[in-house]
Motif scaffolding. Structure first.
Motif, mmCIF file in Angstrom:
data_model
loop_
_atom_site.group_PDB
_atom_site.id
_atom_site.type_symbol
_atom_site.label_atom_id
_atom_site.label_comp_id
_atom_site.label_asym_id
_atom_site.label_seq_id
_atom_site.Cartn_x
_atom_site.Cartn_y
_atom_site.Cartn_z
ATOM 1 N N GLU A 407 0.823 -1.213 0.000
ATOM 2 C CA GLU A 407 0.000 0.000 0.000
ATOM 3 C C GLU A 407 0.858 1.264 0.000
ATOM 4 O O GLU A 407 0.503 2.268 -0.626
ATOM 5 C CB GLU A 407 -0.933 -0.004 1.221
ATOM 6 N N PHE A 408 1.997 1.218 0.705
ATOM 7 C CA PHE A 408 2.907 2.371 0.754
ATOM 8 C C PHE A 408 3.409 2.698 -0.652
ATOM 9 O O PHE A 408 3.444 3.877 -1.062
ATOM 10 C CB PHE A 408 4.077 2.055 1.695
ATOM 11 N N GLU A 409 3.809 1.691 -1.402
ATOM 12 C CA GLU A 409 4.305 1.928 -2.761
ATOM 13 C C GLU A 409 3.179 2.310 -3.714
ATOM 14 O O GLU A 409 3.365 3.151 -4.599
ATOM 15 C CB GLU A 409 5.025 0.671 -3.275
ATOM 16 N N LYS A 410 2.011 1.709 -3.519
ATOM 17 C CA LYS A 410 0.894 1.926 -4.443
ATOM 18 C C LYS A 410 0.230 3.283 -4.239
ATOM 19 O O LYS A 410 -0.181 3.942 -5.201
ATOM 20 C CB LYS A 410 -0.132 0.807 -4.260
ATOM 21 N N ARG A 411 0.120 3.714 -2.975
ATOM 22 C CA ARG A 411 -0.662 4.911 -2.683
ATOM 23 C C ARG A 411 0.163 6.111 -2.256
ATOM 24 O O ARG A 411 -0.213 7.253 -2.516
ATOM 25 C CB ARG A 411 -1.695 4.591 -1.593
ATOM 26 N N PHE A 412 1.302 5.864 -1.568
ATOM 27 C CA PHE A 412 2.095 6.982 -1.044
ATOM 28 C C PHE A 412 3.179 7.408 -2.033
ATOM 29 O O PHE A 412 3.271 8.586 -2.403
ATOM 30 C CB PHE A 412 2.732 6.589 0.295
ATOM 31 N N ILE A 413 4.008 6.454 -2.459
ATOM 32 C CA ILE A 413 5.076 6.801 -3.406
ATOM 33 C C ILE A 413 4.497 7.119 -4.780
ATOM 34 O O ILE A 413 4.894 8.090 -5.421
ATOM 35 C CB ILE A 413 6.115 5.660 -3.501
ATOM 36 N N THR A 414 3.562 6.320 -5.230
ATOM 37 C CA THR A 414 2.979 6.520 -6.558
ATOM 38 C C THR A 414 2.017 7.701 -6.568
ATOM 39 O O THR A 414 1.161 7.821 -5.705
ATOM 40 C CB THR A 414 2.208 5.255 -7.000
ATOM 41 N N GLN A 415 2.201 8.580 -7.540
ATOM 42 C CA GLN A 415 1.233 9.641 -7.775
ATOM 43 C C GLN A 415 1.368 10.115 -9.215
ATOM 44 O O GLN A 415 2.378 9.870 -9.878
ATOM 45 C CB GLN A 415 1.398 10.796 -6.792
ATOM 46 N N GLY A 416 0.337 10.790 -9.714
ATOM 47 C CA GLY A 416 0.314 11.194 -11.113
ATOM 48 C C GLY A 416 1.250 12.347 -11.413
ATOM 49 O O GLY A 416 1.678 13.077 -10.514
ATOM 50 N N HIS A 417 1.555 12.512 -12.708
ATOM 51 C CA HIS A 417 2.431 13.604 -13.145
ATOM 52 C C HIS A 417 1.825 14.975 -12.846
ATOM 53 O O HIS A 417 2.538 15.963 -12.726
ATOM 54 C CB HIS A 417 2.719 13.491 -14.646
ATOM 55 N N GLU A 418 0.500 15.026 -12.754
ATOM 56 C CA GLU A 418 -0.176 16.301 -12.494
ATOM 57 C C GLU A 418 -0.700 16.393 -11.060
ATOM 58 O O GLU A 418 -1.333 17.377 -10.695
ATOM 59 C CB GLU A 418 -1.361 16.465 -13.464
ATOM 60 N N GLU A 419 -0.430 15.360 -10.247
ATOM 61 C CA GLU A 419 -0.985 15.309 -8.881
ATOM 62 C C GLU A 419 -0.128 16.121 -7.931
ATOM 63 O O GLU A 419 1.060 15.855 -7.761
ATOM 64 C CB GLU A 419 -1.077 13.844 -8.419
ATOM 65 N N ASN A 420 -0.746 17.087 -7.300
ATOM 66 C CA ASN A 420 -0.039 18.003 -6.402
ATOM 67 C C ASN A 420 -0.644 17.869 -5.012
ATOM 68 O O ASN A 420 -1.748 18.347 -4.755
ATOM 69 C CB ASN A 420 -0.174 19.431 -6.921
ATOM 70 N N ARG A 421 0.077 17.192 -4.088
ATOM 71 C CA ARG A 421 -0.445 16.948 -2.745
ATOM 72 C C ARG A 421 0.071 17.985 -1.756
ATOM 73 O O ARG A 421 1.271 18.214 -1.650
ATOM 74 C CB ARG A 421 -0.038 15.548 -2.269
ATOM 75 N N ASP A 422 -0.837 18.560 -1.018
ATOM 76 C CA ASP A 422 -0.493 19.455 0.078
ATOM 77 C C ASP A 422 0.196 18.646 1.176
ATOM 78 O O ASP A 422 -0.042 17.451 1.319
ATOM 79 C CB ASP A 422 -1.779 20.105 0.596
ATOM 80 N N ILE A 423 1.025 19.298 1.997
ATOM 81 C CA ILE A 423 1.762 18.588 3.039
ATOM 82 C C ILE A 423 0.801 17.958 4.047
ATOM 83 O O ILE A 423 1.045 16.840 4.541
ATOM 84 C CB ILE A 423 2.780 19.521 3.752
ATOM 85 N N ASN A 424 -0.309 18.607 4.334
ATOM 86 C CA ASN A 424 -1.284 18.015 5.255
ATOM 87 C C ASN A 424 -1.924 16.769 4.647
ATOM 88 O O ASN A 424 -2.144 15.770 5.339
ATOM 89 C CB ASN A 424 -2.360 19.044 5.615
ATOM 90 N N GLU A 425 -2.200 16.825 3.362
ATOM 91 C CA GLU A 425 -2.755 15.667 2.661
ATOM 92 C C GLU A 425 -1.764 14.500 2.694
ATOM 93 O O GLU A 425 -2.132 13.344 2.903
ATOM 94 C CB GLU A 425 -3.080 16.060 1.215
ATOM 95 N N THR A 426 -0.485 14.814 2.502
ATOM 96 C CA THR A 426 0.564 13.792 2.535
ATOM 97 C C THR A 426 0.664 13.137 3.904
ATOM 98 O O THR A 426 0.728 11.909 4.021
ATOM 99 C CB THR A 426 1.924 14.423 2.143
#
Length: 456
Positions: A407-426
């Motif tokens: 799950e860590f690799e699938k959901r945390f490390i992996t993200q889209g080229h246009e996906e911009n996560r806020d630090i709180n979201e992370t």
């Protein structure tokens, strides 16, 4: 009266040699005239009355008898003003975008100005890249120098472009944020990729590009990063801007240094690189930072490709000693179609501890980061064990670690080229993943944070 020298001793690759020279300085700019065209070079060695000149352009067509050489009496300088924003130059600072010369600017020596260490300001402000694996675990601090260690075929260019597009360096508005991009020995399509990425993100008008293509003269690669850093120093320390410098590829720069060193017949060191490779790289990296009496800052992200993915190769090895951490891209993650393939265990940010936590990111950030590192490290041990005994024979706790790793690799490390996560979201996502593990395994987190999360 300026002297003009009409006969060369010899021409060897990008170097020419003259004798009988007087009153010449190291680093002095040289004009070389041949058949109506003028080439530029600089003095790189003086031995009694013999001078060796490094030519920034091709030496094709030069001979010892058809060339005249004159010395300018000044070092290599760039004319800089705020008009360089949005412009594209070659590796020696000449415009290649049909925009004309920079007039009315101040002249700046490309070798930079020595910075008194006492005048440096300690970097502390967090830079949000929008990429969870970097923001949470390898946090970049404004004024830091942190390289990306990559390999051939890995998406380091895409990652760099995403960082440029999403980075929040200044809270004071886009007018105070600029990007200096140096492409060293890159293919034309790589340079076009960055240009189109900047256009797409509406960042082109605050980007200065210095591009040396793979088919450009080898000697020009030595100057390209110095031109870029000189522009960054001007914008940061005279125009009070926050500048993000991205340089790719430092390995191409180092190989150019090796080739010119060989032409100069210098004694080679490890893997044929010159013995001064460390100090030469330091002369680039140490130009990043912040000054106590200046508002601006320079944050440096050099990209280097490790030959054969060897992190002990001289270029990444020496870079690791000089810089304040590294972001390592992993081929195994890339093979699993994980983007960005940030290998979090060998990656680190040495300034991270001073730029996260209460007042910077979030008070639980240090504990969460430590727990993610610890848990993912345990995942590697459990995976190795499962290859021997099989996953079905693992203990219940080890099976939880296997689930966490996936799950860590699938959901945390992996993200889209246009996906911009806020630090709180992370950080909220990190807490969600850590709940997969038994609570008694979360030994790196303050019990107060655990209790507060359990009440939510």
């Amino acid at each position: 009266m300026k002297k003009e020298y009409l006969v060369l001793d010899k021409i060897e690759g990008p170097l020419i040699q003259l004798s009988g020279i007087e009153d010449v300085s190291y680093g002095e700019v040289v004009k070389i005239k041949v058949e109506g065209s003028i080439k530029t070079g600089k003095v790189i060695k003086i031995e009694k009355d013999v001078v060796i000149i490094q030519v920034f352009e091709s030496t094709t067509g030069l001979s010892t008898n058809n060339t005249s050489v004159s010395f300018s009496g000044s070092p290599f300088e760039l004319s800089l003003s705020k008009d360089i924003l949005g412009r594209t130059f070659n590796g020696i600072g000449q415009p290649i975008d049909n925009g004309g010369e920079i007039f009315g600017g101040k002249e700046h020596n490309i070798n930079g100005r020595p910075i008194n260490p006492v005048a440096r300001k300690y970097p502390r402000d967090f830079i949000q890249t929008g990429i969870s694996s970097i923001d949470a675990l390898t946090t970049i601090i404004r004024g830091q120098k942190i390289p990306i260690f990559s390999g051939n075929g890995l998406p380091h260019n895409e990652l760099a472009a995403q960082i440029v597009k999403q980075a929040k360096i200044s809270s004071e508005g886009d007018n105070d944020f600029g990007i200096v991009f140096a492409a060293i020995g890159v293919k034309h399509d790589d340079a076009d990729f960055f240009r189109k990425s900047f256009e797409k993100s509406d960042a082109l008008d605050r980007v200065v590009m210095y591009i040396n293509h793979a088919d450009d003269p080898i000697a020009e690669r030595i100057t390209t990063p110095r031109c870029a850093l000189t522009a960054a120093e001007y914008l940061a320390f005279e125009e009070n801007m926050h500048i993000l410098v991205i340089m790719t590829d430092i390995t191409s720069y180092s190989e150019a240094l090796r080739e010119i060193s060989s032409a100069r017949e210098e004694v080679p060191s490890r893997k044929g690189y010159p013995g001064y490779l460390y100090s030469d790289l330091a002369s680039l990296y140490e130009r990043a930072g912040m000054l106590k009496d200046r508002k601006g800052s320079i944050t440096l992200i050099p990209i280097l490709t490790m030959p054969n993915d060897d992190i002990t190769h001289p270029v990444p090895d020496l870079t690791g000693y000089i810089t304040e951490g590294q972001i390592v891209l992993g081929r195994e993650l890339s093979r699993k179609n994980i983007y960005p393939p940030v290998n979090v265990l060998p990656s680190l940010s040495r300034l991270m501890k001073d730029g996260i936590g209460e007042g910077f990111t979030r008070e639980d950030h240090p504990d969460v980061a430590n727990q993610l590192f610890s848990s993912y490290s345990k995942v590697q041990e459990v995976r190795a064990l499962s290859q021997i005994i099989g996953e079905d024979d693992l203990s219940d706790t080890d099976k939880k670690y296997m689930d966490f790793g996936r799950e860590f690799e699938k959901r945390f490390i992996t993200q889209g080229h246009e996906e911009n996560r806020d630090i709180n979201e992370t950080l909220d996502l990190a807490w969600e993943l850590l709940r997969i593990l038994p609570e008694d395994e979360l030994d790196r987190i303050d019990p107060d944070f655990l209790n507060a999360k359990n009440k939510e």
